[in-house]
Design a protein around this motif. Structure first.
Motif, PDB file in Angstrom:
ATOM      1  N   THR A  29       0.806  -1.221   0.000  1.00  0.00           N
ATOM      2  CA  THR A  29       0.000   0.000   0.000  1.00  0.00           C
ATOM      3  C   THR A  29       0.838   1.269   0.000  1.00  0.00           C
ATOM      4  N   TRP A  77      -0.992  12.800   2.456  1.00  0.00           N
ATOM      5  CA  TRP A  77      -1.797  11.635   2.815  1.00  0.00           C
ATOM      6  C   TRP A  77      -2.407  11.767   4.206  1.00  0.00           C
ATOM      7  N   SER A  78      -3.521  11.073   4.398  1.00  0.00           N
ATOM      8  CA  SER A  78      -4.061  10.882   5.741  1.00  0.00           C
ATOM      9  C   SER A  78      -3.182   9.890   6.492  1.00  0.00           C
ATOM     10  N   PRO A  79      -3.309   9.798   7.824  1.00  0.00           N
ATOM     11  CA  PRO A  79      -2.435   8.894   8.587  1.00  0.00           C
ATOM     12  C   PRO A  79      -2.515   7.434   8.150  1.00  0.00           C
ATOM     13  N   THR A  80      -3.668   6.992   7.672  1.00  0.00           N
ATOM     14  CA  THR A  80      -3.828   5.599   7.263  1.00  0.00           C
ATOM     15  C   THR A  80      -3.592   5.381   5.779  1.00  0.00           C
ATOM     16  N   ALA A  82      -5.696   6.211   3.563  1.00  0.00           N
ATOM     17  CA  ALA A  82      -6.999   5.954   2.940  1.00  0.00           C
ATOM     18  C   ALA A  82      -7.479   7.127   2.107  1.00  0.00           C
ATOM     19  N   ASP A 100     -10.566   9.856  -1.657  1.00  0.00           N
ATOM     20  CA  ASP A 100     -10.054   8.598  -1.116  1.00  0.00           C
ATOM     21  C   ASP A 100      -9.059   7.980  -2.091  1.00  0.00           C
ATOM     22  N   ARG A 101      -8.328   6.974  -1.633  1.00  0.00           N
ATOM     23  CA  ARG A 101      -7.222   6.440  -2.412  1.00  0.00           C
ATOM     24  C   ARG A 101      -7.678   5.699  -3.666  1.00  0.00           C
ATOM     25  N   ASN A 124      -2.313  11.627  13.662  1.00  0.00           N
ATOM     26  CA  ASN A 124      -3.137  10.637  14.367  1.00  0.00           C
ATOM     27  C   ASN A 124      -4.609  11.045  14.447  1.00  0.00           C
ATOM     28  N   PRO A 360       3.000   2.576   4.968  1.00  0.00           N
ATOM     29  CA  PRO A 360       2.121   1.895   5.948  1.00  0.00           C
ATOM     30  C   PRO A 360       2.878   1.489   7.211  1.00  0.00           C
TER      31      PRO A 360
END
Length: 360
Positions: A29, A77-80, A82, A100-101, A124, A360
């Motif tokens: 990812t 990017w967002s923390p995850t 996504a 979104d991704r 976070n 990731p």
């Protein structure tokens, strides 16, 4: 004895499998955000597309199609991993969007005339920091990823002896996600000699309380970009020469080389930067590496072709072994340099910004 050997072999196999699994998770990812600019032949109007791609150059995915007359810039990017936030610029101004991704559900999350820029996702949470520009005033703002609670957090005070138009840049979030480190610069108002004033603040995004970490005056009106280490204890100013700054003592030290666009590695021990190789036209640059204390200066590229140059240091890999830079030659390329074996390769055509690489 045989049983012990068998158990050891099984453990070794399990560790190898776990290592392979971890490496696969890192690469499956891991993605880089970047843009490509398209030109419409009929009238020369241009527009941008937003993509993601794996560091290997595979699995190219379009996240936002082109709208001519609109530029997409400064994505993170967002923390995850996504979702991603990015700037959309057109004749009406600038606003922030989230997508979104998979490239679905793009939505505008800011509104108003404050021209939100430099979006950076908290490490976070769903909070996004940005710079709000209204005429000549720049302030720190935040907004939720769903578009709620957009507001101004902090506007820097004008320092005595400086011009009224302050420039504010977001350096990074603190690791706990509670505060943002910002650099505020201004040139000297009035007559020569020109000077550049720089103040660094840690701003609590919940309360707006700001702690001044440093204040410096440089004997030049050259705008100095400040890169701050991942732990927030020191930084490097660009210029000729580069300067390191220690926030605990508010002291600067000249480094043995000049350059621009410094970006810290995640380990905090290395800084990649660009250096002009000519004093006049044609201009071209190369990529260099240095430790914040001025040691271990290393030239990473040695291109002497003025038709091939580097325009920005974009980001680092999670393990601080690879540097992603923007290269201009026959086209615009994302160019990756591997410090482990001094190899380099093009990832894909396009342009990336700082914080473009998700790990990731």
């Amino acid at each position: 004895m045989k049983t012990n050997k068998l158990a050891g072999s099984i453990c070794a196999l399990l560790l190898t499998a776990l290592g392979a699994s971890s490496a696969f998770a890192q690469s499956s990812t891991a993605s880089i955000l970047f843009t490509r600019t398209l030109y419409r032949a009929v009238d020369g109007t241009h527009g941008s597309q937003l993509y993601r791609v794996r560091p290997s150059g595979s699995d190219l995915a379009l996240l936002m199609p082109v709208t001519y007359g609109t530029d997409i810039t400064a994505s993170s990017w967002s923390p995850t991993g996504a979702s991603a936030v990015f700037e959309v610029r057109n004749s009406d101004g600038t606003q922030l969007y989230v997508v979104d991704r998979q490239g679905s559900s793009p939505r505008q999350i800011t509104s108003g005339a404050s021209r939100p820029e430099q979006p950076l996702w908290a490490p976070n949470s769903g909070t996004i920091a940005y710079v709000a520009t209204n005429r000549r005033i720049q302030c720190l703002g935040t907004v939720r990823a769903n578009g709620m609670n957009q507001h101004i957090v902090f506007c820097p005070p004008t320092q005595p002896g400086t011009a009224l138009n302050l420039s504010l840049s977001i350096a990074r979030w603190t690791t706990d996600g509670n505060s943002v480190l910002v650099a505020v610069g201004a040139e000297q108002g009035g007559l020569e000699p020109e000077k550049w004033y720089s103040n660094v603040y840690r701003v609590n995004v919940s309360t707006g309380a700001a702690v001044e970490l440093a204040n410096q005056v440089f004997d030049s009106d050259q705008i100095r970009k400040l890169a701050i280490s991942p732990d927030g204890t020191h930084g490097v100013y660009d210029g000729d020469p580069l300067y390191s700054i220690d926030f605990a003592s508010n002291t600067v030290t000249a480094l043995p080389v000049g350059g621009y666009d410094p970006v810290y590695a995640p380990d905090g021990r290395k800084v990649a930067f660009l250096r002009n190789e000519t004093n006049g036209s044609p201009y071209y640059s190369n990529v260099y590496l240095i430790h914040p204390d001025g040691s271990h200066l290393r030239q990473l590229t040695s291109d002497a072709n003025p038709l091939l140059t580097y325009t920005a240091v974009a980001d680092w890999s999670w393990d601080s072994t690879r540097v992603l830079v923007d290269q201009v030659g026959d086209d615009r390329w994302l160019h990756m340099i591997d410090l482990r074996d001094n190899s380099a390769r093009n990832v894909t055509k396009g342009t990336a910004a700082e914080y473009a690489w998700f790990h990731p």
